[in-house]
Design a protein around this motif. Structure first.
Motif, mmCIF file in Angstrom:
data_model
loop_
_atom_site.group_PDB
_atom_site.id
_atom_site.type_symbol
_atom_site.label_atom_id
_atom_site.label_comp_id
_atom_site.label_asym_id
_atom_site.label_seq_id
_atom_site.Cartn_x
_atom_site.Cartn_y
_atom_site.Cartn_z
ATOM 1 N N GLN A 231 -2.453 0.708 3.974
ATOM 2 C CA GLN A 231 -2.236 -0.358 2.982
ATOM 3 C C GLN A 231 -1.160 -1.353 3.409
ATOM 4 O O GLN A 231 -1.300 -2.555 3.196
ATOM 5 C CB GLN A 231 -1.846 0.258 1.628
ATOM 6 C CG GLN A 231 -2.951 1.048 0.974
ATOM 7 C CD GLN A 231 -2.911 2.519 1.341
ATOM 8 O OE1 GLN A 231 -2.168 2.925 2.238
ATOM 9 N NE2 GLN A 231 -3.712 3.319 0.667
ATOM 10 N N THR A 232 -0.077 -0.842 3.990
ATOM 11 C CA THR A 232 1.028 -1.744 4.333
ATOM 12 C C THR A 232 0.620 -2.776 5.387
ATOM 13 O O THR A 232 0.780 -3.982 5.153
ATOM 14 C CB THR A 232 2.242 -0.932 4.803
ATOM 15 O OG1 THR A 232 2.395 0.200 3.968
ATOM 16 C CG2 THR A 232 3.494 -1.770 4.779
ATOM 17 N N GLY A 235 -1.992 -5.187 3.910
ATOM 18 C CA GLY A 235 -1.339 -6.086 2.953
ATOM 19 C C GLY A 235 -0.552 -7.169 3.669
ATOM 20 O O GLY A 235 -0.630 -8.356 3.319
ATOM 21 N N GLY A 239 -1.350 -10.997 3.565
ATOM 22 C CA GLY A 239 -0.321 -11.846 2.969
ATOM 23 C C GLY A 239 0.091 -12.990 3.893
ATOM 24 O O GLY A 239 0.493 -14.061 3.442
ATOM 25 N N ARG A 285 -1.189 1.462 -4.251
ATOM 26 C CA ARG A 285 -1.256 0.030 -4.597
ATOM 27 C C ARG A 285 0.063 -0.657 -4.313
ATOM 28 O O ARG A 285 0.097 -1.823 -3.943
ATOM 29 C CB ARG A 285 -1.624 -0.117 -6.077
ATOM 30 C CG ARG A 285 -3.119 0.046 -6.339
ATOM 31 C CD ARG A 285 -3.433 -0.206 -7.790
ATOM 32 N NE ARG A 285 -2.694 0.709 -8.656
ATOM 33 C CZ ARG A 285 -2.194 0.359 -9.836
ATOM 34 N NH1 ARG A 285 -2.355 -0.853 -10.276
ATOM 35 N NH2 ARG A 285 -1.536 1.248 -10.556
ATOM 36 N N ARG A 287 2.024 -0.134 -1.875
ATOM 37 C CA ARG A 287 2.122 -0.475 -0.458
ATOM 38 C C ARG A 287 1.354 -1.751 -0.145
ATOM 39 O O ARG A 287 1.786 -2.556 0.690
ATOM 40 C CB ARG A 287 1.586 0.675 0.384
ATOM 41 C CG ARG A 287 2.606 1.773 0.524
ATOM 42 C CD ARG A 287 2.035 2.974 1.208
ATOM 43 N NE ARG A 287 3.109 3.916 1.489
ATOM 44 C CZ ARG A 287 2.936 5.204 1.653
ATOM 45 N NH1 ARG A 287 1.728 5.713 1.586
ATOM 46 N NH2 ARG A 287 3.962 5.989 1.910
ATOM 47 N N LEU A 288 0.230 -1.941 -0.813
ATOM 48 C CA LEU A 288 -0.522 -3.191 -0.625
ATOM 49 C C LEU A 288 0.337 -4.375 -1.068
ATOM 50 O O LEU A 288 0.441 -5.382 -0.366
ATOM 51 C CB LEU A 288 -1.813 -3.153 -1.444
ATOM 52 C CG LEU A 288 -3.027 -2.487 -0.790
ATOM 53 C CD1 LEU A 288 -4.154 -2.360 -1.802
ATOM 54 C CD2 LEU A 288 -3.492 -3.291 0.417
ATOM 55 N N ILE A 289 0.946 -4.232 -2.229
ATOM 56 C CA ILE A 289 1.782 -5.323 -2.747
ATOM 57 C C ILE A 289 2.992 -5.551 -1.843
ATOM 58 O O ILE A 289 3.345 -6.674 -1.522
ATOM 59 C CB ILE A 289 2.246 -4.983 -4.187
ATOM 60 C CG1 ILE A 289 1.030 -4.856 -5.107
ATOM 61 C CG2 ILE A 289 3.228 -6.026 -4.707
ATOM 62 C CD1 ILE A 289 1.358 -4.310 -6.480
ATOM 63 N N PHE A 292 1.867 -7.191 1.327
ATOM 64 C CA PHE A 292 1.491 -8.573 1.017
ATOM 65 C C PHE A 292 2.744 -9.439 0.848
ATOM 66 O O PHE A 292 2.819 -10.559 1.346
ATOM 67 C CB PHE A 292 0.655 -8.597 -0.269
ATOM 68 C CG PHE A 292 0.047 -9.933 -0.569
ATOM 69 C CD1 PHE A 292 -1.181 -10.287 -0.040
ATOM 70 C CD2 PHE A 292 0.711 -10.847 -1.385
ATOM 71 C CE1 PHE A 292 -1.740 -11.520 -0.303
ATOM 72 C CE2 PHE A 292 0.156 -12.091 -1.659
ATOM 73 C CZ PHE A 292 -1.076 -12.417 -1.121
#
Lengths: 349, 692
Positions: A231-232, A235, A239, A285, A287-289, A292
């Motif tokens: 995810q990181t 993201g 981003g 989630r 980690r995605l944020i 990003f």
């Protein structure tokens, strides 16, 4: 008969923290190899020098804190910090810049907060940001010109002499980075003209693209081994890509997407720096944020800020936000209709 | 081989999946290659009275008594309890506290049975066709046979044969997953006695009338699947082969896989129309109904490198583990610990002299090679592998920080109490942190805190009630003192006023004299003055005569009143202690009440007539009349308040089963206190109104 009593579970999986750390170190090697191939011995020297400093600092602090030195050195976390700094610092950065960055990272960013697992900020980035702010000249004038553009590259001995201050550096050996060059020249020129500069090679960034691709390859191995979450990096890349596609669609105004993705420390940041688990978000989630946010901030600072690259600041800024993001991105637990959010005090029912 | 068999394991059902899960080494082939053997009868059987969830069984035999195999030794105590039977014929040697297999290593009451070696059955109530029995009869047979969940929890099976109160069972699930590594007891049971398992499930279906019957089994047991397939022909039972993943055998996880439903937090499967039973339990139900055999033995896996003859044994309940292991080549030097259950959720035994019980599905004697001792824990790096593995979709890494920091409210907010302690998080943790142990501790602390909170709430309530009573008593006292002082002052004032009445007349005369100069008027005025003087004199006389009279009446009234109160007390006493005197006393009280009323009336009459002439004397009447009334109310109020305090004390020290009863009593009494308080307040208010 006396039997040993232990709490369940009694079975233990094969994964170990030190193994994960060693994989991270191993997977930086392709990128480090490319750096050496295109920019000379500087980064390799820095990696070794930083590692030496990091181990010395770690051991000294552990002794002061009366902790078992061997046990904690064995987790390899100090070496990871050192390797990342050695790769990220300019190849011809003087020895004392690396020393300050590494010792500050280990002693202040890590052990002041309680050692491994307790640091709220990425230690390597704290060290990097410190020297970037404190020694701007040393941090901006020591980037190496790609070796293919040099008639006479610096030998290993020359490199050592330059870093250790024995001989002054010659102008031919250093030059601005592609990101920096594009940013400054596009203000009074067109994309085609800017890209004529040989440091852009075949339209990307000579040398840098190979370094980035090597880090990408290493990162994919880490993903496959589940050493880092997907995810990181996803993201972060998204981003960075979205604003550079939306705002940077006109290559005559700002740097295009390929330069953002394959120049500077993008891939290193996406797969090796932002993925430091201790200081990043811990929910899926989140980690995605978190990724990003780093990507977005990196784009903003690269496009509008005064620094050529922005990984360190973006990562540190998102480190601040990580605990809050975690609290608001809890997963839905089995047996619940909705995921819980926020802290207990704010809960209504 | 596995490919061809897996080809046959096609599901007709769409399976769901649960979050997370892990794939530890299964290690099943250590013990599942040989058939189930029968363990010998040990020289001594230790039978704990609590082998199940719920209340312990009640002993119905005596020391020294000879019992036959299958004879009942202890009866179920209440709804959530099961009976206990003699696993073989022999003599009851003792009934005493003995170490039992429990994580705490505690002791519990056990029946010690010395077998006579004859293994002689008592008479059993067999039944060829269960369809001929009523559902109630089947339930009672299962209850009488002492069957409790044999998958590990030990919940009384009979309870789960009653459909939920207002609902039908939509899905009956037979849990044949056996997802824990090493354990193969259910696997072997299904391979060898598939028909018993299936018929047991049919009996359950007969009792519950579910919408569908499913058997959930992992695809790592192809032989068992084949055997079950054969056995379920011509039945409505559907076999659902699920992918091997730990902990698919967790009740909640299996329900999610097979039905895609989730058991809401804090609820049980029956609440969503699902009932889960274990395969061992099904076989036990079959034997209980078909042959009338009570649950006296079970299949247990003996495995781990510390045991030479690994495999599954059918062992009598109560067999001491050390004796059992000695029969199967136990090598104590190879292993440091003994685990009851599997390597993920089993617990280590403190002593090997504890017995096999209804829930013992495995005894694992691991060598260092099987299960190496955990390396020292390192710091948590928040890698999140635990969250990926968690089958309850929790955030174990956060729960760990909260538990460690004793931030229990945050841990609770992160749903700590929904943790099923499956151990998947600890298994994957690269820093080797004993996460489950932290959660167990935190759960215990939270429970303790809640109990403490309840206790302190009650204590506070009690204290506040007492404080209120004391304050009110003080206020009453003050008010009384004040009222007395005021009454005295007013009486004084009244006297003065009466004394002053004479000179006032004189003054009046001089006042009226001066403006009148007319002789006729003067004469008239002098007559007038004379009249007024005599009037005033009369009124003074009236006061002087009537005041002592009023006091006397008042005293008489007070006396009768206090007598009445005493009699009331006597009556109350009699009501409690001396019922035969009650009637007599009641009559006496009534009589006295009349007297009091008479005295009161006399006094009221007197004081009323007086008040027409002298305003001040009305005040004592208004003040004094309701006073006894208030006292009575106050006494009632105090009595009920004191009772409430006592009851709350009792509640705090009460046994758990009494709590509900006592709580109800306390609530009832609270209402009483409130009404008494209200009455008192009303009375006071009316006095105040009177004063105003």
């Amino acid at each position: 008969m006396a039997l040993l009593t232990l709490s369940s579970p009694h079975a233990k999986g094969p994964q170990r923290t030190s193994t994960m750390m060693r994989w991270v170190i191993a997977m930086t090697l392709p990128g480090l190899f490319m750096q050496t191939l295109f920019f000379g011995w500087g980064n390799l020297h820095n990696v070794l020098w930083c590692t030496l400093v990091a181990i010395a600092c770690e051991a000294a602090v552990l002794k002061l804190r009366k902790r078992p030195i061997g046990f904690f050195l064995n987790d390899y976390s100090a070496v990871v910090t050192a390797v990342l700094l050695g790769i990220a610092l300019p190849p011809f950065a003087p020895w004392w810049v690396s020393l300050v960055a590494t010792s500050f990272a280990i002693i202040f960013a890590k052990h002041i907060y309680g050692g491994m697992g307790y640091n709220p900020f990425n230690p390597a980035m704290v060290g990097y940001a410190l020297v970037l702010v404190s020694f701007p000249v040393a941090m901006t004038t020591n980037w190496a010109t790609p070796l293919p553009l040099l008639e006479q590259p610096a030998s290993l001995l020359d490199t050592l002499n330059i870093i250790w201050g024995q001989i002054p550096i010659t102008d031919a050996l250093t030059g601005a980075t592609p990101l920096d060059t594009y940013k400054h020249e596009i203000a009074h020129s067109l994309s085609d003209t800017v890209l004529e500069n040989p440091i852009f090679g075949a339209g990307f960034s000579l040398g840098w693209e190979w370094v980035n691709l090597a880090f990408l390859a290493g990162g994919l191995v880490l993903l496959a081994l589940k050493v880092i979450p997907w995810q990181t990096p996803v993201g972060l890349l998204v981003g960075l890509a979205i604003p550079s596609l939306l705002l940077g669609s006109d290559a005559d105004q700002t740097a295009p997407l390929v330069i953002h993705l394959l120049s500077g420390a993008t891939m290193l940041a996406a797969f090796f720096i932002a993925t430091d688990p201790v200081s990043s978000c811990t929910t899926t989630r989140g980690r995605l944020i978190y990724g990003f946010g780093i990507g977005l901030l990196t784009y903003i600072i690269r496009a509008y800020g005064s620094y050529p690259d922005a990984i360190a600041f973006s990562v540190l800024l998102m480190n601040f936000a990580a605990p809050l993001i975690d609290v608001y991105t809890q997963p839905r637990t089995y047996g619940y209709v909705d995921a819980k959010r926020g802290s207990k005090a704010k809960e209504k029912n | 081989m596995s490919a061809s068999i897996k080809g046959k394991l096609i599901n007709t059902r769409t399976l769901s999946d649960f979050h997370g899960g892990i794939h530890p080494n299964e290690m099943k082939s250590l013990s599942n290659l040989t058939p189930i053997t029968k363990a010998a009868i040990p020289p001594k059987l230790i039978l704990p009275l609590q082998q199940h969830i719920g209340k312990a069984s009640q002993v119905i035999v005596e020391v020294g008594q000879h019992v036959l195999k299958g004879e009942k030794l202890a009866d179920a105590d209440g709804m959530i309890s099961v009976a206990l039977h003699a696993p073989t014929s022999g003599v009851i040697d003792n009934i005493l506290d003995h170490p039992i297999a429990h994580p705490s290593g505690q002791t519990d009451l056990c029946i010690i049975l010395t077998p006579d070696g004859k293994d002689e059955w008592c008479e059993l109530d067999a039944c060829e066709h269960y369809e001929h029995l009523s559902v109630i009869k089947i339930q009672s047979k299962v209850r009488e046979a002492g069957v409790a969940g044999m998958g590990g929890a030990g919940f009384p099976t009979e309870v789960k044969l009653h459909p939920p109160h207002h609902d039908k069972v939509a899905t009956l699930i037979l849990n044949a997953v056996e997802c824990e590594p090493y354990i193969t007891a259910d696997d072997r049971l299904m391979r060898e006695r598939a028909s018993e398992v299936v018929q047991g499930m049919e009996i359950m279906a007969y009792a519950l009338q579910p919408g569908e019957c499913l058997i959930g089994i992992e695809d790592n047991k192809p032989e068992a699947i084949t055997a079950l397939r054969e056995a379920v022909k011509d039945t409505r039972i559907e076999i659902c082969v699920i992918p091997t993943k730990y902990p698919s055998g967790g009740e909640k996880q299996l329900i999610k896989i097979l039905t895609d439903k989730e058991v809401p937090s804090g609820k049980i499967p029956a609440d969503i129309g699902v009932m889960c039973q274990n395969v061992g339990t099904a076989a036990a139900i079959y034997r209980a109904v078909r042959f009338g055999e009570p649950l006296i033995s079970r299949v247990t896996t003996l495995t781990g490198e510390g045991i030479q003859q690994r495999g599954n044994v059918e062992v009598l309940l109560g067999t001491p583990i050390d004796w059992l292991l000695s029969q199967y080549g136990y090598q104590a030097e190879k292993t440091e610990r003994l685990i009851m259950g599997g390597p993920m959720m089993g617990f280590t035994l403190n002593h090997a002299n504890t017995p096999i019980v209804k829930t013992t599905n495995c005894i694992l004697a691991p060598s260092a090679n099987d299960l190496p001792l955990p390396p020292p824990a390192q710091a948590c790096i928040r890698c999140g592998l635990c969250a990926e593995a968690c089958p309850a979709t929790l955030l174990p890494q956060q729960l760990y920080w909260f538990s460690r920091a004793q931030e229990y409210d945050k841990a609770e907010h992160h749903n700590l109490l929904d943790c099923i302690e499956c151990g998947a998080c600890s298994y994957v943790c690269p820093s080797s942190i004993p996460l489950v142990q932290y959660y167990r501790h935190a759960k215990g602390e939270i429970k303790q805190l809640k109990q403490d909170q309840q206790k302190s709430d009650q204590a506070r309530e009690r204290f506040e009630a007492r404080q209120f009573r004391l304050e009110r008593e003080q206020a009453e006292k003050d008010a009384k003192r004040k009222a007395r002082a005021e009454a005295a002052a007013k009486a004084q004032a009244a006297k003065k006023a009466a004394e002053a009445a004479q000179p006032a007349d004189v003054n009046q005369k001089t006042d009226s004299e001066s403006p009148i100069t007319d002789p006729v008027d003067t004469k008239k005025a002098s007559i007038q003055a004379a009249l007024e003087r005599s009037q005033a004199k009369k009124s003074v006389q009236a006061i002087e005569i009537e005041v002592p009279d009023l006091d006397a009446l008042k005293t008489a009234w007070d006396k009768t009143q206090s007598k009445l109160e005493k009699m009331h007390d006597a009556l109350d006493n009699a009501k409690e202690n001396n019922p035969e005197q009650v009637e007599k006393l009641t009559r006496a009280v009534e009589k006295n009440q009349m007297r009091v009323n008479q005295a009161k009336q006399a006094w009221e009459k007197a004081s009323a007539s007086q008040s027409l002439e002298a305003q001040p004397s009305i005040v004592p009447e208004a003040e004094k009349a309701p006073a006894p009334d208030i006292d009575a109310l106050k006494t009632t109020f105090e009595k009920s308040l004191a009772k409430l305090e006592k009851m709350q004390d009792a509640l705090n020290n009460a046994q758990p089963e009494q709590v509900e009863k006592l709580t109800r009593a306390v609530d009832k009494n609270k209402v009483r206190v409130q009404s008494a308080e209200q009455a008192l307040k009303d009375a006071k208010q009316s006095i105040q109104d009177g004063e105003l």
